[in-house]
Design a protein around this motif. Sequence first.
Motif, mmCIF file in Angstrom:
data_model
loop_
_atom_site.group_PDB
_atom_site.id
_atom_site.type_symbol
_atom_site.label_atom_id
_atom_site.label_comp_id
_atom_site.label_asym_id
_atom_site.label_seq_id
_atom_site.Cartn_x
_atom_site.Cartn_y
_atom_site.Cartn_z
ATOM 1 N N HIS A 87 0.832 -1.205 0.000
ATOM 2 C CA HIS A 87 0.000 0.000 0.000
ATOM 3 C C HIS A 87 0.869 1.260 0.000
ATOM 4 O O HIS A 87 2.000 1.263 0.484
ATOM 5 C CB HIS A 87 -0.908 0.024 1.228
ATOM 6 C CG HIS A 87 -2.078 -0.914 1.132
ATOM 7 N ND1 HIS A 87 -3.267 -0.553 0.537
ATOM 8 C CD2 HIS A 87 -2.229 -2.199 1.537
ATOM 9 C CE1 HIS A 87 -4.109 -1.576 0.591
ATOM 10 N NE2 HIS A 87 -3.504 -2.579 1.188
ATOM 11 N N HIS A 88 0.296 2.339 -0.538
ATOM 12 C CA HIS A 88 0.974 3.633 -0.527
ATOM 13 C C HIS A 88 1.124 4.155 0.901
ATOM 14 O O HIS A 88 0.252 3.945 1.749
ATOM 15 C CB HIS A 88 0.159 4.671 -1.307
ATOM 16 C CG HIS A 88 0.135 4.464 -2.783
ATOM 17 N ND1 HIS A 88 -0.760 3.635 -3.403
ATOM 18 C CD2 HIS A 88 0.891 5.013 -3.778
ATOM 19 C CE1 HIS A 88 -0.569 3.668 -4.711
ATOM 20 N NE2 HIS A 88 0.425 4.494 -4.964
ATOM 21 N N HIS B 279 -3.036 -0.059 -7.545
ATOM 22 C CA HIS B 279 -1.622 0.207 -7.755
ATOM 23 C C HIS B 279 -0.999 -0.846 -8.660
ATOM 24 O O HIS B 279 -1.364 -2.018 -8.624
ATOM 25 C CB HIS B 279 -0.876 0.238 -6.420
ATOM 26 C CG HIS B 279 0.559 0.649 -6.574
ATOM 27 N ND1 HIS B 279 0.916 1.869 -7.103
ATOM 28 C CD2 HIS B 279 1.726 -0.003 -6.295
ATOM 29 C CE1 HIS B 279 2.232 1.960 -7.125
ATOM 30 N NE2 HIS B 279 2.743 0.840 -6.652
ATOM 31 N N ASN B 280 -0.094 -0.402 -9.472
ATOM 32 C CA ASN B 280 0.728 -1.284 -10.289
ATOM 33 C C ASN B 280 2.146 -1.197 -9.740
ATOM 34 O O ASN B 280 2.712 -0.100 -9.727
ATOM 35 C CB ASN B 280 0.695 -0.809 -11.753
ATOM 36 C CG ASN B 280 1.484 -1.687 -12.694
ATOM 37 O OD1 ASN B 280 2.029 -2.714 -12.309
ATOM 38 N ND2 ASN B 280 1.560 -1.272 -13.947
ATOM 39 N N PRO B 281 2.713 -2.297 -9.174
ATOM 40 C CA PRO B 281 2.400 -3.693 -9.471
ATOM 41 C C PRO B 281 1.642 -4.483 -8.397
ATOM 42 O O PRO B 281 1.429 -5.672 -8.581
ATOM 43 C CB PRO B 281 3.802 -4.296 -9.603
ATOM 44 C CG PRO B 281 4.602 -3.566 -8.562
ATOM 45 C CD PRO B 281 4.061 -2.160 -8.585
ATOM 46 N N THR B 282 1.245 -3.870 -7.292
ATOM 47 C CA THR B 282 0.706 -4.681 -6.196
ATOM 48 C C THR B 282 -0.789 -4.902 -6.280
ATOM 49 O O THR B 282 -1.325 -5.795 -5.618
ATOM 50 C CB THR B 282 1.039 -4.031 -4.840
ATOM 51 O OG1 THR B 282 0.398 -2.738 -4.779
ATOM 52 C CG2 THR B 282 2.543 -3.868 -4.658
ATOM 53 N N GLU C 14 -5.809 5.409 -13.071
ATOM 54 C CA GLU C 14 -6.851 4.395 -12.918
ATOM 55 C C GLU C 14 -6.872 3.439 -14.120
ATOM 56 O O GLU C 14 -7.940 3.098 -14.641
ATOM 57 C CB GLU C 14 -8.220 5.063 -12.752
ATOM 58 C CG GLU C 14 -8.378 5.777 -11.424
ATOM 59 C CD GLU C 14 -9.835 6.101 -11.108
ATOM 60 O OE1 GLU C 14 -10.177 6.187 -9.911
ATOM 61 O OE2 GLU C 14 -10.638 6.272 -12.059
ATOM 62 N N ALA C 15 -5.701 2.988 -14.515
ATOM 63 C CA ALA C 15 -5.605 2.095 -15.672
ATOM 64 C C ALA C 15 -6.408 0.815 -15.479
ATOM 65 O O ALA C 15 -6.856 0.198 -16.454
ATOM 66 C CB ALA C 15 -4.143 1.755 -15.953
ATOM 67 N N TYR C 16 -6.603 0.415 -14.211
ATOM 68 C CA TYR C 16 -7.301 -0.846 -13.918
ATOM 69 C C TYR C 16 -8.631 -0.613 -13.213
ATOM 70 O O TYR C 16 -9.164 -1.507 -12.564
ATOM 71 C CB TYR C 16 -6.400 -1.740 -13.055
ATOM 72 C CG TYR C 16 -5.064 -2.031 -13.702
ATOM 73 C CD1 TYR C 16 -4.912 -3.096 -14.587
ATOM 74 C CD2 TYR C 16 -3.955 -1.232 -13.446
ATOM 75 C CE1 TYR C 16 -3.700 -3.357 -15.197
ATOM 76 C CE2 TYR C 16 -2.729 -1.480 -14.053
ATOM 77 C CZ TYR C 16 -2.610 -2.545 -14.927
ATOM 78 O OH TYR C 16 -1.402 -2.803 -15.537
ATOM 79 N N ALA C 17 -9.191 0.574 -13.340
ATOM 80 C CA ALA C 17 -10.390 0.933 -12.583
ATOM 81 C C ALA C 17 -11.580 0.031 -12.898
ATOM 82 O O ALA C 17 -12.424 -0.217 -12.022
ATOM 83 C CB ALA C 17 -10.769 2.384 -12.860
#
Length: 345
Positions: A130-131, A152-155, A181-184
């Motif tokens: 996590h951030h 998050h990329n890569p986690t 949000e590439a994976y939103a």
Amino acid sequence: MSTPNREVTVAAVGALPDAVNPMALSLNENPFPPLPAVRSALVSAIDSGNRYPEFLPERLRALIAGHVGVRDEQVVIGAGATGVIMQVLNAVTNPGDRMVMASPTFDGYPIFAHMARLEPVTVGLDAHGHHDLDAMADAAAKARVVVVCRPHNPTGTVESPADIERFLRRVPPQTVVVLDEAYAEFLSPHHRIDGPALVARHPNVVVVRTFSKAYGLAGLRVGYGFCGPDLARRLWSMQLPFGIAITGLVAVAASYDAESELQQRIRMITAERRYLRTRLRAMGIYSTDAHANFVYLPSWGRQWRKMFDDTGLQVRGYADGGVRITVGSRQSTRAVLTAVRAAVH
């Protein structure tokens, strides 16, 4: 002196990427080809290949704005999310400015910082991927741009909407926040953030998305961002003329029309991700709480990166030994589990 003729043929160029290689698990590509309706639309669009696309992608801009729920003038278009990110950096930074990012993060961000001649400032993730949003907010006080990937990329981890809101309130208004949000599309509804409302409250935020992941159009390179109108005008000034092919407009329109089929594919990928994580957990293997189309195995004393060598699986390894594994078919899931089992025993 004459030079030998060199015949240029399809064979000379080389084979296209293998669209059905189940062991290609390093780039977070969608394991499925384009949806049937999208494929049909793309085939029809080939007959327009002799014509230029729009000078600026106004129609695609309006199409995406209507789907997202913002005004046309709030949207910018790029060659994938990477193109949008470079537009942001070119529009708002000067050489020597600071750019804050997590570590590890999407491989592109250190490259983009180098291209824009920025000083990268990295903030480590916690042990569970996590951030550290407090540390990132502190670093953002002296930065021009700060990046948060969600998931998050890569986690694949996700910070709560409340935590993101607190973070944004701490970031100075002159610092631009890229919310990647590439994976939103893989997020469950209760994890999603209302993007249009967010950029209305925070005019320094740019939400960046792509058609490369859930939509399965990585080869077409179409991404977009949206933000407040004032910032969007600056970003639109960096819009490359004739920069988005006709195929991009056609594919996006067809994808939006095939929303139910798209959601079915997303459900299939997320179900396979849950199955993979469950099987790993049964073997005593920890993976981060991923909410995208991949799983992440932190090193935690194991050199997963080396363990996947010579397995035939293409995974993304990291310097500390951790690996990111794209969720693919059940065949690739079995191969991953076999490789992990062999490495552990």
